[in-house]
Design an enzyme around this catalytic site. Structure first.
Site, mmCIF file in Angstrom:
data_model
loop_
_atom_site.group_PDB
_atom_site.id
_atom_site.type_symbol
_atom_site.label_atom_id
_atom_site.label_comp_id
_atom_site.label_asym_id
_atom_site.label_seq_id
_atom_site.Cartn_x
_atom_site.Cartn_y
_atom_site.Cartn_z
ATOM 1 N N TYR A 51 0.811 -1.216 0.000
ATOM 2 C CA TYR A 51 0.000 0.000 0.000
ATOM 3 C C TYR A 51 0.845 1.268 0.000
ATOM 4 C CZ TYR A 51 -3.816 -3.141 1.484
ATOM 5 O OH TYR A 51 -4.742 -4.158 1.585
ATOM 6 N N HIS A 109 0.679 -11.662 1.484
ATOM 7 C CA HIS A 109 -0.357 -10.911 0.779
ATOM 8 C C HIS A 109 -1.001 -11.705 -0.361
ATOM 9 C CE1 HIS A 109 -1.561 -6.482 -0.218
ATOM 10 N NE2 HIS A 109 -2.583 -7.294 -0.222
#
Length: 223
Positions: A51, A109
């Site tokens: 992010y 992830h």
């Protein structure tokens, strides 16, 4: 208040039922977003290396006025880190960026790098190496809960066959129009808590007339 309600994971640690996801929140706006969320009652704050806002999220956590142990802070090892060394180094870098001594949760992830997501190559051996890095980070007190994100059944089976610590969480894209029931059932059988992300389908659920009509019928909002 539902924001303070929790589930108990297989290792006995409580995780809030609802949390703030910080995908697409700019690093320079993340701290204020976290502070506002904390004021509203959120106690789970979710970020990721991918992010690009871990530093801002960490600042918000440190300055929101709550004790560290009152918050459940989660991040994710980048999908492109597929060696033990890269994963272990990235966990330390996350802690440094966020200015924290530990994370409540750290996930892989994705089972594949994003450019190869759901492609033929499955990265089974590589994911076992990354999982060992997470196990070691947990043993060292850097992380309280370890798990995965976007893992399918065979990705999970790959880890479960030789792990020291079983994944506690599988974070998945789940919403009313996209629910993989067999995968959810398998996770339940394995005592892996499913954590839904984008539960309003990236905002598309807000436009669904059937959903909005149902919300109006019961006098509630869609999100």
């Amino acid at each position: 208040m539902i924001l303070q309600e929790t589930y108990t994971l297989a290792n006995g640690i409580a995780i809030p039922k609802l949390g703030l996801g910080t995908w697409f929140i700019d690093n320079n706006k993340a701290a204020q977003a976290v502070r506002t969320a904390a004021e509203l009652g959120y106690r789970l704050i979710d970020t990721a290396q991918a992010y690009g806002n871990e530093r801002g999220v960490g600042e918000g956590i440190r300055t929101c006025g709550l004790k560290r142990e009152e918050l459940f802070v989660a991040s994710k090892v980048a999908a492109e880190h597929k060696t033990y060394e890269d994963a272990a180094r990235s966990i330390d870098e996350t802690l440094e960026k966020m200015g924290l001594t530990y994370l409540d949760q750290m996930l892989i992830h994705s089972p594949q790098p994003w450019r190869e997501f759901r492609a033929e190559k499955r990265y089974f051996q590589e994911n076992r190496a990354v999982w060992r890095a997470l196990e070691d980070a947990q043993a060292a007190g850097k992380v309280r809960v370890i798990g995965v994100s976007n893992f399918l059944r065979d990705d999970l089976e790959n880890l479960l066959t030789g792990c020291r610590v079983r994944p506690a969480v599988n974070q998945l894209l789940l919403h009313i129009a996209g629910t993989d029931l067999p995968l959810l059932d398998y996770c339940t059988q394995q005592d892996i808590r499913v954590e839904a992300y984008s539960p309003i389908a990236h905002g598309e659920a807000l436009k669904n007339p059937a959903i909005t009509a149902m919300a109006e019928k019961y006098g509630v909002s869609v999100p």
